[in-house]
Design a protein around this motif. Structure first.
Motif, short mmCIF file in Angstrom:
data_model
loop_
_atom_site.label_atom_id
_atom_site.label_comp_id
_atom_site.label_asym_id
_atom_site.label_seq_id
_atom_site.Cartn_x
_atom_site.Cartn_y
_atom_site.Cartn_z
N THR A 67 -36.12 -42.06 45.46
CA THR A 67 -36.53 -40.77 46.16
C THR A 67 -37.06 -39.48 45.88
O THR A 67 -37.39 -40.05 43.89
CB THR A 67 -35.09 -40.15 46.19
OG1 THR A 67 -33.76 -40.81 47.23
CG2 THR A 67 -35.37 -38.74 46.55
N ILE A 68 -38.29 -39.43 46.42
CA ILE A 68 -39.76 -38.79 45.06
C ILE A 68 -39.43 -37.35 45.71
O ILE A 68 -40.09 -36.87 46.80
CB ILE A 68 -40.73 -39.85 45.02
CG1 ILE A 68 -41.23 -40.99 44.67
CG2 ILE A 68 -41.88 -39.27 44.17
CD1 ILE A 68 -41.59 -41.76 44.87
N VAL A 69 -39.55 -35.85 44.76
CA VAL A 69 -40.02 -34.94 44.65
C VAL A 69 -41.87 -34.53 44.36
O VAL A 69 -41.45 -34.91 42.64
CB VAL A 69 -38.98 -33.85 44.19
CG1 VAL A 69 -38.84 -32.58 44.20
CG2 VAL A 69 -37.16 -34.42 44.46
N VAL A 162 -32.57 -38.51 42.12
CA VAL A 162 -33.81 -38.18 41.74
C VAL A 162 -34.60 -39.22 40.73
O VAL A 162 -34.17 -39.73 40.19
CB VAL A 162 -34.61 -37.04 41.57
CG1 VAL A 162 -35.60 -36.92 41.81
CG2 VAL A 162 -33.66 -35.92 42.95
N ASP A 163 -35.42 -39.95 42.15
CA ASP A 163 -35.68 -40.93 40.88
C ASP A 163 -37.07 -41.10 40.44
O ASP A 163 -37.55 -41.05 39.06
CB ASP A 163 -36.38 -42.54 41.14
CG ASP A 163 -34.89 -43.15 41.95
OD1 ASP A 163 -33.52 -43.67 42.03
OD2 ASP A 163 -34.50 -42.46 43.39
N GLU A 210 -32.84 -44.49 39.49
CA GLU A 210 -32.81 -45.90 38.75
C GLU A 210 -34.53 -45.51 38.39
O GLU A 210 -35.58 -45.35 39.11
CB GLU A 210 -33.06 -46.54 40.40
CG GLU A 210 -33.93 -47.97 40.51
CD GLU A 210 -32.27 -48.76 40.28
OE1 GLU A 210 -32.44 -49.48 38.85
OE2 GLU A 210 -31.30 -48.07 40.74
N SER A 211 -34.19 -45.76 36.71
CA SER A 211 -35.47 -45.68 36.32
C SER A 211 -36.33 -44.71 36.91
O SER A 211 -37.41 -44.55 36.78
CB SER A 211 -36.66 -47.12 36.38
OG SER A 211 -36.01 -48.35 36.44
N PRO A 212 -35.76 -43.55 36.38
CA PRO A 212 -36.70 -41.99 36.88
C PRO A 212 -37.86 -41.97 35.63
O PRO A 212 -37.83 -42.14 34.70
CB PRO A 212 -35.07 -40.87 36.18
CG PRO A 212 -34.00 -41.93 35.45
CD PRO A 212 -34.56 -43.13 35.08
N ARG A 213 -38.67 -41.05 36.39
CA ARG A 213 -39.85 -40.77 35.97
C ARG A 213 -39.79 -39.11 36.50
O ARG A 213 -39.64 -38.68 37.02
CB ARG A 213 -40.39 -41.99 36.30
CG ARG A 213 -40.40 -42.72 35.81
CD ARG A 213 -41.74 -43.99 35.83
NE ARG A 213 -42.40 -44.81 35.26
CZ ARG A 213 -43.10 -45.97 35.17
NH1 ARG A 213 -44.13 -45.52 35.34
NH2 ARG A 213 -42.61 -46.91 34.89
N VAL A 214 -40.23 -38.87 35.21
CA VAL A 214 -40.75 -37.12 35.35
C VAL A 214 -42.31 -37.55 35.33
O VAL A 214 -42.59 -38.00 34.04
CB VAL A 214 -40.20 -36.39 34.30
CG1 VAL A 214 -40.75 -34.85 34.73
CG2 VAL A 214 -39.06 -35.79 34.99
N VAL A 215 -43.49 -36.57 36.12
CA VAL A 215 -44.64 -36.67 35.49
C VAL A 215 -44.84 -34.92 35.45
O VAL A 215 -45.07 -34.47 36.26
CB VAL A 215 -45.69 -37.79 36.70
CG1 VAL A 215 -47.05 -37.27 36.22
CG2 VAL A 215 -45.47 -38.83 36.56
N PHE A 216 -45.04 -34.89 34.36
CA PHE A 216 -45.77 -32.95 34.58
C PHE A 216 -47.75 -33.60 34.28
O PHE A 216 -48.31 -33.81 33.79
CB PHE A 216 -46.15 -32.09 33.29
CG PHE A 216 -44.34 -32.05 32.61
CD1 PHE A 216 -43.71 -31.17 33.26
CD2 PHE A 216 -42.97 -33.45 32.42
CE1 PHE A 216 -42.51 -30.55 32.91
CE2 PHE A 216 -42.16 -32.53 32.37
CZ PHE A 216 -41.99 -31.25 32.27
N LEU A 217 -48.04 -32.74 35.68
CA LEU A 217 -49.65 -32.18 35.49
C LEU A 217 -50.35 -30.67 34.69
O LEU A 217 -49.93 -29.81 34.29
CB LEU A 217 -49.63 -31.75 37.27
CG LEU A 217 -50.34 -32.77 38.05
CD1 LEU A 217 -51.57 -34.16 38.05
CD2 LEU A 217 -49.30 -33.68 37.82
N GLY A 265 -30.73 -41.20 24.35
CA GLY A 265 -30.89 -42.52 25.28
C GLY A 265 -30.57 -42.46 26.60
O GLY A 265 -29.74 -42.58 27.71
N TRP A 266 -31.41 -41.04 27.44
CA TRP A 266 -30.78 -40.98 29.46
C TRP A 266 -31.84 -42.00 29.97
O TRP A 266 -31.62 -41.63 31.20
CB TRP A 266 -31.77 -39.16 29.24
CG TRP A 266 -31.06 -37.89 28.96
CD1 TRP A 266 -29.23 -37.99 28.11
CD2 TRP A 266 -31.93 -36.52 28.36
NE1 TRP A 266 -29.70 -36.75 27.22
CE2 TRP A 266 -30.90 -36.08 27.94
CE3 TRP A 266 -32.81 -36.61 28.81
CZ2 TRP A 266 -30.75 -34.39 27.11
CZ3 TRP A 266 -32.86 -34.96 28.26
CH2 TRP A 266 -32.22 -34.46 27.77
N GLY A 267 -32.81 -42.05 29.43
CA GLY A 267 -33.81 -43.56 30.11
C GLY A 267 -34.01 -42.44 31.08
O GLY A 267 -34.62 -43.16 31.81
#
Ligand SMILES: NC(=O)c1ccc[n+]([C@@H]2O[C@H](COP(=O)([O-])OP(=O)(O)OC[C@H]3O[C@@H](n4cnc5c(N)ncnc54)[C@H](OP(=O)(O)O)[C@@H]3O)[C@@H](O)[C@H]2O)c1
Length: 369
Positions: A67-69, A162-163, A210-217, A265-267
């Motif tokens: 799930t990608i926002v 949210v992934d 699941e292996s969550p990622r956040v990208v900031f522009l 350790g939030w991952g």
């Protein structure tokens, strides 16, 4: 050609980038943002090496089940004719390119933005290219904290996790300084405060990801941020000053959140990216022709690459197993190949991070804890 036909034609063109990227490479020319706005390109990042030579949207691993926002993913392609502003060409939002590519790789994509009509159009264009795409629109106005809260609360009832969160939406300001209902300057309110609040709201869902990622522009314009005592450009305002401050703050926030995630350790894998310069609506719908940005676009349109190439650094950061948490990615050459960019906020990060977090916590009543 009608607008609809132009858009359909562009959809086909966009599809072809996935099939034959070489045709698009020939169309693009690169320049750092500094070069584009005439600052001498002293920090031209193209001297850097690509960390993923030849990487393109076709290399995105399967996103099935994720799930990608994406904030602001509704910038559907528009063909601009000659003799007007912006200079002729095909313009589309970077977030739209992210949504298109990620939906095409099987993700459950949520486009979160203000303009629902553009959202519907984006969904129909994405589905035309990827008939099985799982993509929907959710209203979100980042300039309004009540809207950010409402979106986040709605999302909590719709998904368990949210992934990936791509904090893409932005304004580069308007000719005159404008404020939101709470009296905050709009670059600051939308780009920084809104995304801080959204990220804080979604952290619990991300931590279940699941292996969550956040990208900031962020933006190469962050190098122009100087007056950190005047984050809301109350002393003096230009769109460039306001935008640069908001984007430097984004770099600080990305670094700060990554550090917190690592220590606790939030991952949650956090990166920042920028697209170089790309043909999007950022300048035409914001500061316009009579601004540093507008003059740069008018005098050197060839330096603004197709937005599908500008989106590659974000797509890499959001999906590739080799993307490093804490890194700042951007294009290093005409092909939009991805490399490590100079973090222009690095020097002030440790000083600014606590001040920024305190200021944003005061404004939003939230935190990254
Ligand atoms: N284009 C470049 O050369 C360049 C260079 C450096 C960095 N960037 C960064 O790239 C990112 C994408 O920008 P872009 O170039 O693709 O610009 P864009 O085409 O103008 O897209 C911006 C998006 O942000 C959304 N947005 C604006 N205000 C909003 C608000 N209050 N609430 C929710 N959504 C809002 C817009 O949606 P609505 O129409 O619904 O408002 C639009 O979809 C931005 O973070 C920008 O700073 C771009």
């Amino acid at each position: 050609m009608t607008d609809h036909k132009k858009l359909s034609a562009f959809s086909r063109a966009t599809a072809s980038v996935l099939i034959d990227r070489r045709r698009f490479l020939a169309l693009s020319a690169t320049a750092s943002f500094a070069a584009a706005i005439g600052t001498g390109a002293e920090a031209q990042v193209s001297a850097n090496k690509s960390v993923a030579p030849g990487w393109s949207a076709v290399d995105i691993p399967s996103q099935a089940g994720r799930t990608i926002v994406i904030t602001g993913g509704n910038g559907v392609p528009v063909t601009i004719p000659t003799g007007t502003f912006p200079p002729s060409g095909i313009y589309s939002g970077l977030g739209y390119q992210d949504a298109l590519a990620l939906a095409g790789k099987g993700a459950n994509v949520i486009i979160a933005s203000r303009n629902a009509d553009k959202g519907r159009e984006a969904i129909s264009l994405i589905k035309a290219q990827h008939p099985g795409a799982n993509v929907r629109f959710e209203p979100l106005d980042l300039s309004d904290l009540a809207s950010v809260t409402a979106f986040s609360e709605r999302l909590r009832t719709q998904v368990d996790r949210v992934d990936t969160l791509i904090n893409n939406a932005a304004t580069a300001g308007t000719p005159e300084r404008k404020v939101n209902g709470a009296g905050q300057e709009l670059c600051w309110a939308i780009n920084t405060v809104g995304h801080f609040s959204l990220t804080a709201h979604l952290l619990p869902l991300l931590r279940k990801g699941e292996s969550p990622r956040v990208v900031f522009l962020s933006s190469g314009a962050a190098r122009r941020a100087k007056d950190f005592e005047d984050l809301q450009t109350e002393k003096d305002y230009t769109p460039l000053k306001a935008y640069a401050l908001s984007k430097a703050a984004i770099l600080v926030l990305a670094r700060d959140l990554n550090q917190r995630s690592t220590e606790a350790g939030w991952g949650v894998h956090v990166t920042a990216t920028h697209p170089g310069t790309a043909k999007t609506f950022l300048i035409p719908s914001g500061p316009g022709p009579d601004s540093d940005f507008g003059r740069s676009l008018t005098s050197h349109p060839e330096r603004f690459k197709p937005s599908e190439l500008g989106a590659l650094s974000t797509l890499f950061a959001a999906t590739d197993p080799a993307a490093q948490a804490g890194a700042y990615y951007g294009p290093v050459n005409d092909q939009g190949e991805v490399g490590i960019s100079e973090d222009h906020a690095a020097a002030i990060s440790s000083k600014l991070a606590p001040q920024l977090h305190e200021e944003l916590a005061k404004t939003t009543g939230q935190s990254f804890f």
